[in-house]
Design a protein around this motif. Structure first.
Motif, PDB file in Angstrom:
ATOM      1  N   GLY A 143      -3.167  25.545 -13.303  1.00 46.88           N
ATOM      2  CA  GLY A 143      -4.255  25.072 -12.470  1.00 46.88           C
ATOM      3  C   GLY A 143      -4.422  23.570 -12.589  1.00 46.88           C
ATOM      4  N   GLY A 144      -5.453  23.042 -11.928  1.00 46.95           N
ATOM      5  CA  GLY A 144      -5.714  21.608 -11.955  1.00 46.95           C
ATOM      6  C   GLY A 144      -5.915  21.098 -10.544  1.00 46.95           C
ATOM      7  N   SER A 145      -6.841  20.142 -10.378  1.00 50.55           N
ATOM      8  CA  SER A 145      -7.169  19.653  -9.041  1.00 50.55           C
ATOM      9  C   SER A 145      -6.125  18.717  -8.480  1.00 50.55           C
ATOM     10  CB  SER A 145      -8.495  18.893  -9.078  1.00 50.55           C
ATOM     11  OG  SER A 145      -9.520  19.715  -9.523  1.00 50.55           O
ATOM     12  N   THR A 146      -5.452  17.981  -9.348  1.00 48.52           N
ATOM     13  CA  THR A 146      -4.568  16.915  -8.885  1.00 48.52           C
ATOM     14  C   THR A 146      -3.143  17.432  -8.755  1.00 48.52           C
ATOM     15  OG1 THR A 146      -5.968  15.233  -9.875  1.00 48.52           O
ATOM     16  CG2 THR A 146      -3.696  14.612  -9.457  1.00 48.52           C
ATOM     17  N   PRO A 147      -2.521  17.217  -7.578  1.00 51.59           N
ATOM     18  CA  PRO A 147      -1.145  17.678  -7.402  1.00 51.59           C
ATOM     19  C   PRO A 147      -0.196  16.850  -8.251  1.00 51.59           C
ATOM     20  CG  PRO A 147      -1.806  16.316  -5.544  1.00 51.59           C
ATOM     21  CD  PRO A 147      -3.019  16.478  -6.411  1.00 51.59           C
ATOM     22  N   LYS A 148       0.713  17.525  -8.926  1.00 52.54           N
ATOM     23  CA  LYS A 148       1.699  16.823  -9.735  1.00 52.54           C
ATOM     24  C   LYS A 148       3.073  17.371  -9.423  1.00 52.54           C
ATOM     25  CE  LYS A 148      -1.711  15.837 -13.215  1.00 52.54           C
ATOM     26  NZ  LYS A 148      -2.498  16.466 -14.258  1.00 52.54           N
ATOM     27  N   TYR A 176      -6.287  23.711  -6.350  1.00 49.24           N
ATOM     28  CA  TYR A 176      -6.059  22.668  -5.351  1.00 49.24           C
ATOM     29  C   TYR A 176      -4.737  21.945  -5.615  1.00 49.24           C
ATOM     30  CZ  TYR A 176     -10.116  22.067  -2.286  1.00 49.24           C
ATOM     31  OH  TYR A 176     -11.043  22.207  -1.294  1.00 49.24           O
ATOM     32  N   LEU A 180      -1.623  21.662  -3.064  1.00 45.56           N
ATOM     33  CA  LEU A 180      -1.341  20.332  -2.505  1.00 45.56           C
ATOM     34  C   LEU A 180       0.094  19.906  -2.807  1.00 45.56           C
ATOM     35  CD1 LEU A 180      -4.636  18.393  -3.199  1.00 45.56           C
ATOM     36  CD2 LEU A 180      -3.454  18.466  -1.001  1.00 45.56           C
ATOM     37  N   VAL A 224       0.887  11.625   4.472  1.00 42.34           N
ATOM     38  CA  VAL A 224       1.744  10.558   3.937  1.00 42.34           C
ATOM     39  C   VAL A 224       1.899  10.876   2.458  1.00 42.34           C
ATOM     40  CG1 VAL A 224       1.977   8.095   3.484  1.00 42.34           C
ATOM     41  CG2 VAL A 224       0.863   8.888   5.583  1.00 42.34           C
ATOM     42  N   ARG A 231       8.427  10.848  -9.793  1.00 32.67           N
ATOM     43  CA  ARG A 231       9.232  11.181 -10.975  1.00 32.67           C
ATOM     44  C   ARG A 231       8.555  12.260 -11.824  1.00 32.67           C
ATOM     45  NH1 ARG A 231      13.979   8.235  -9.992  1.00 32.67           N
ATOM     46  NH2 ARG A 231      13.371   6.246  -9.102  1.00 32.67           N
ATOM     47  N   PRO A 235       1.418  12.407 -10.883  1.00 32.59           N
ATOM     48  CA  PRO A 235       0.507  12.793  -9.799  1.00 32.59           C
ATOM     49  C   PRO A 235       1.110  12.363  -8.468  1.00 32.59           C
ATOM     50  CG  PRO A 235      -0.678  11.619 -11.530  1.00 32.59           C
ATOM     51  CD  PRO A 235       0.782  11.491 -11.845  1.00 32.59           C
ATOM     52  N   LEU A 236       0.935  13.198  -7.449  1.00 33.88           N
ATOM     53  CA  LEU A 236       1.543  12.926  -6.141  1.00 33.88           C
ATOM     54  C   LEU A 236       0.574  12.215  -5.218  1.00 33.88           C
ATOM     55  CD1 LEU A 236       3.398  16.241  -5.256  1.00 33.88           C
ATOM     56  CD2 LEU A 236       4.367  14.064  -6.018  1.00 33.88           C
ATOM     57  N   LEU A 237       1.132  11.353  -4.372  1.00 40.09           N
ATOM     58  CA  LEU A 237       0.383  10.811  -3.241  1.00 40.09           C
ATOM     59  C   LEU A 237       0.345  11.879  -2.148  1.00 40.09           C
ATOM     60  CD1 LEU A 237      -0.846   8.340  -1.681  1.00 40.09           C
ATOM     61  CD2 LEU A 237       1.466   7.906  -0.860  1.00 40.09           C
ATOM     62  N   ALA A 238      -0.861  12.163  -1.643  1.00 38.45           N
ATOM     63  CA  ALA A 238      -1.001  13.129  -0.545  1.00 38.45           C
ATOM     64  C   ALA A 238      -2.160  12.643   0.299  1.00 38.45           C
ATOM     65  CB  ALA A 238      -1.258  14.531  -1.067  1.00 38.45           C
ATOM     66  N   SER A 239      -1.854  11.760   1.243  1.00 37.38           N
ATOM     67  CA  SER A 239      -2.894  11.114   2.041  1.00 37.38           C
ATOM     68  C   SER A 239      -2.894  11.666   3.452  1.00 37.38           C
ATOM     69  CB  SER A 239      -2.644   9.599   2.057  1.00 37.38           C
ATOM     70  OG  SER A 239      -3.558   8.963   2.917  1.00 37.38           O
TER      71      SER A 239
ATOM     72  N   GLU B 171     -10.408  15.947 -11.836  1.00 37.78           N
ATOM     73  CA  GLU B 171      -9.459  17.044 -11.995  1.00 37.78           C
ATOM     74  C   GLU B 171      -9.838  17.930 -13.167  1.00 37.78           C
ATOM     75  OE1 GLU B 171      -5.004  16.554 -13.060  1.00 37.78           O
ATOM     76  OE2 GLU B 171      -5.649  18.559 -12.558  1.00 37.78           O
ATOM     77  N   TYR B 176     -14.033  19.525  -6.987  1.00 33.76           N
ATOM     78  CA  TYR B 176     -13.900  19.516  -5.529  1.00 33.76           C
ATOM     79  C   TYR B 176     -15.169  20.061  -4.873  1.00 33.76           C
ATOM     80  CZ  TYR B 176      -9.172  18.205  -4.086  1.00 33.76           C
ATOM     81  OH  TYR B 176      -8.035  17.511  -3.773  1.00 33.76           O
ATOM     82  N   ASP B 195     -10.103  10.933 -11.520  1.00 32.04           N
ATOM     83  CA  ASP B 195      -9.622  11.699 -12.674  1.00 32.04           C
ATOM     84  C   ASP B 195      -9.864  10.927 -13.969  1.00 32.04           C
ATOM     85  OD1 ASP B 195      -8.685  13.549 -10.878  1.00 32.04           O
ATOM     86  OD2 ASP B 195      -6.563  13.157 -11.245  1.00 32.04           O
ATOM     87  N   LEU B 243      -8.431  14.489   3.642  1.00 32.97           N
ATOM     88  CA  LEU B 243      -8.254  14.461   2.190  1.00 32.97           C
ATOM     89  C   LEU B 243      -7.139  13.489   1.829  1.00 32.97           C
ATOM     90  CD1 LEU B 243      -8.481  15.752  -0.684  1.00 32.97           C
ATOM     91  CD2 LEU B 243      -6.981  17.551   0.151  1.00 32.97           C
ATOM     92  N   HIS B 244      -7.394  12.638   0.851  1.00 29.42           N
ATOM     93  CA  HIS B 244      -6.386  11.700   0.363  1.00 29.42           C
ATOM     94  C   HIS B 244      -6.336  11.800  -1.163  1.00 29.42           C
ATOM     95  CE1 HIS B 244      -6.579   9.598   4.311  1.00 29.42           C
ATOM     96  NE2 HIS B 244      -7.868   9.864   4.233  1.00 29.42           N
ATOM     97  N   VAL B 245      -5.188  12.142  -1.700  1.00 32.16           N
ATOM     98  CA  VAL B 245      -5.014  12.136  -3.148  1.00 32.16           C
ATOM     99  C   VAL B 245      -4.111  10.952  -3.480  1.00 32.16           C
ATOM    100  CG1 VAL B 245      -4.241  13.419  -5.159  1.00 32.16           C
ATOM    101  CG2 VAL B 245      -5.211  14.646  -3.213  1.00 32.16           C
ATOM    102  N   LEU B 246      -4.636  10.001  -4.262  1.00 32.85           N
ATOM    103  CA  LEU B 246      -3.969   8.719  -4.453  1.00 32.85           C
ATOM    104  C   LEU B 246      -3.632   8.493  -5.919  1.00 32.85           C
ATOM    105  CD1 LEU B 246      -6.563   6.669  -2.338  1.00 32.85           C
ATOM    106  CD2 LEU B 246      -4.466   7.765  -1.506  1.00 32.85           C
ATOM    107  N   PRO B 247      -2.358   8.509  -6.272  1.00 32.84           N
ATOM    108  CA  PRO B 247      -1.981   8.208  -7.659  1.00 32.84           C
ATOM    109  C   PRO B 247      -1.928   6.689  -7.884  1.00 32.84           C
ATOM    110  CG  PRO B 247      -0.034   8.767  -6.391  1.00 32.84           C
ATOM    111  CD  PRO B 247      -1.202   8.857  -5.437  1.00 32.84           C
TER     112      PRO B 247
END
Lengths: 311, 311
Positions: A143-148, A176, A180, A224, A231, A235-239, B171, B176, B195, B243-247
């Motif tokens: 689990g975890g909110s932030t996509p990795k 999430y 994501l 985007v 790598r 954490p992934l960018l998901a905009s 996170e 959320y 986070d 939604l924007h997830v920004l590393p």
């Protein structure tokens, strides 16, 4: 015409308010239902079928039977296939979705489930039994909110729900992040997260929500992302992901990827007040037409007559 | 010109990779920094100032002092105000954001923080010290992915970050749901979830991300919601949220509410290959121009000459 799919987020209420399972039984034909319970994902014994048998019986369906292939050889057994072919409803329990998909996908048993869906039977499942319905299936992951990057694995599901990836226990296990991650890596998929005791009921291109929680939809059409180059477990960018959180009663167009207008709920007190106001206005309009005087004059005249009305 | 704001999601690394705090110290002037640590939110004693004093010293800032109003009367004390006025950086610790805002908002001390921001000093804070920077502040409320009516409380923050609501430990505490609830009820706010060990650095309308995790942005500009009529603690409809997830390394335009293009990272090996390919193409173009023959003929001729080149 294809039947409805019940995509249930796990831990559906079986005792006090079995809303989701009641709808499943009704969709399967109520007292005429013949429901096949497929417990292949589960590590539990025959008890799991007994539990659903008891619940479905209480909800009016008396013809409930377990059908349990345990390996791919058994999933080719014509006797098991025939049981699916005779069912008006197929219910896949929770457990390990990789085991379920590993045993049934691409076998005569899996094809029988497809056939059941296409001939109008209701196919449903909870937890693992929900995940397997999508074309792309979450296999496992934390689990975890932030996509990795690399936080979850995708395997092939049965594909009854094409172009989607389903996750379950969505709110309760904070998923999430992994949903994501998947849509960031596969932006043509629609991410569908289903809370516990909640179902996404998919029929004729429309997703309807029922039960206690919500269904969360992640639409990455315009995303985007850096998923192709992130790598290790960064954490992934998901905009630019479109997010829809849909509680019970919401309906969503899966092709257009947008909320459908609500049927419209009206507060009875507000409706009564509105009705009274409309009657007053009609009377006023009649008085004006009859008396050929200004509304103000008429109102004053009526006030003098002592009408005890309030706003 | 206003200074940068450091909105830190809590639990920032103080020992091994203190990326976030290092950037804060650099922004505050490095060895010339004079940093006021405001521990009003914290229930800890002077130790909390000592900890930040030690970390900031290790990162090069030797002039670090605690400034701790404990009630609104003390927040009017000119001596404390003077200390903020002398600082190049103000750092608000974690703890209870309602206590922090209750003590400093609308007092001479709070105004001094505003003045510091406007004259270009860096103002930052972690956890409670992050939340208070927004105009609308999450006061408290449980975690959970699904937004539910009444699940969280909003109070007024300092408002350094206008039109926003900040949540932290985003996170790690699964927030959320509560951030979605707030933007569903207040669709002109931008929801910003930070986070742990991560900072949203806001400067001149741009939000930049640094640290280990991600910053999640919920833009409800086009939301469809039932927040005005949802009962008790029902799950909320929140459809059409961007939604924007920004590393780390991402930058986001807060006015336009969109991701800014990345500065562009290039793989050195890929760049070397590209350079070689370009040189080959230039030579080929020269050969063609000089020899007035077809590229195919030239390639064959060069191949016969035995050039040991690979694709």
């Amino acid at each position: 015409m294809s039947g409805p799919l019940f995509v249930i987020g796990g831990a559906e209420d079986k005792l006090r308010r079995p809303t989701v399972l009641r709808e499943f039984v009704e969709a399967a034909g109520g007292e005429h239902a013949r429901i096949a319970v497929v417990p292949t994902a589960s590590s539990l014994g025959p008890e799991i079928v007994e539990v659903y048998g008891a619940v479905f019986a209480k909800l009016g369906a008396l013809d409930v039977f377990g059908v349990r292939p345990e390996d791919r050889a058994q999933a080719g057994d014509p006797a098991l296939v025939a049981q699916i072919d005779a069912a008006t409803g197929v219910f896949m329990t929770g457990g390990n979705q990789l085991k379920l998909s590993g045993v049934v996908s691409g076998t005569p048993f899996g094809e029988a489930i497809w056939r059941a869906h296409r001939r109008g039977a209701v196919v449903g499942g909870t937890s693992a039994g929900a995940s397997i319905q999508s074309s792309h299936m979450v296999a496992f992951g934390p689990g975890g909110s932030t996509p990795k990057q690399r936080m979850t694995q995708v395997a092939a599901g049965l594909g009854l729900l094409e172009g989607c990836v389903v996750d379950q226990h969505f709110e309760q296990r904070n998923r999430y992040g992994r949903l994501l991650m998947i849509v960031a890596q596969s932006p043509h998929l629609l991410g569908i997260g289903v809370d516990e005791d909640t179902a996404a009921v998919v029929h004729e291109g429309t997703l309807r929500v029922t039960g206690r929680g919500a269904v969360t939809i992640l639409d990455p059409s315009a995303i985007v992302t850096n998923a192709h180059e992130a790598r290790r477990n960064a954490p992934l960018l998901a905009s630019g992901v479109q997010l829809h959180v849909l509680p019970a009663g919401s309906t969503f167009d899966l092709a257009e990827r947008r909320l459908l207008p609500a049927a419209g709920t009206t507060d009875p007190r507000e409706a009564a007040e509105l009705g009274a106001a409309n009657r007053d206005l009609r009377r006023l309009a009649r008085d004006i037409a009859a008396g050929d005087v200004s509304p103000t004059t008429l109102r004053r005249r009526r006030a003098r007559r002592g009408a005890a009305e309030h706003d």
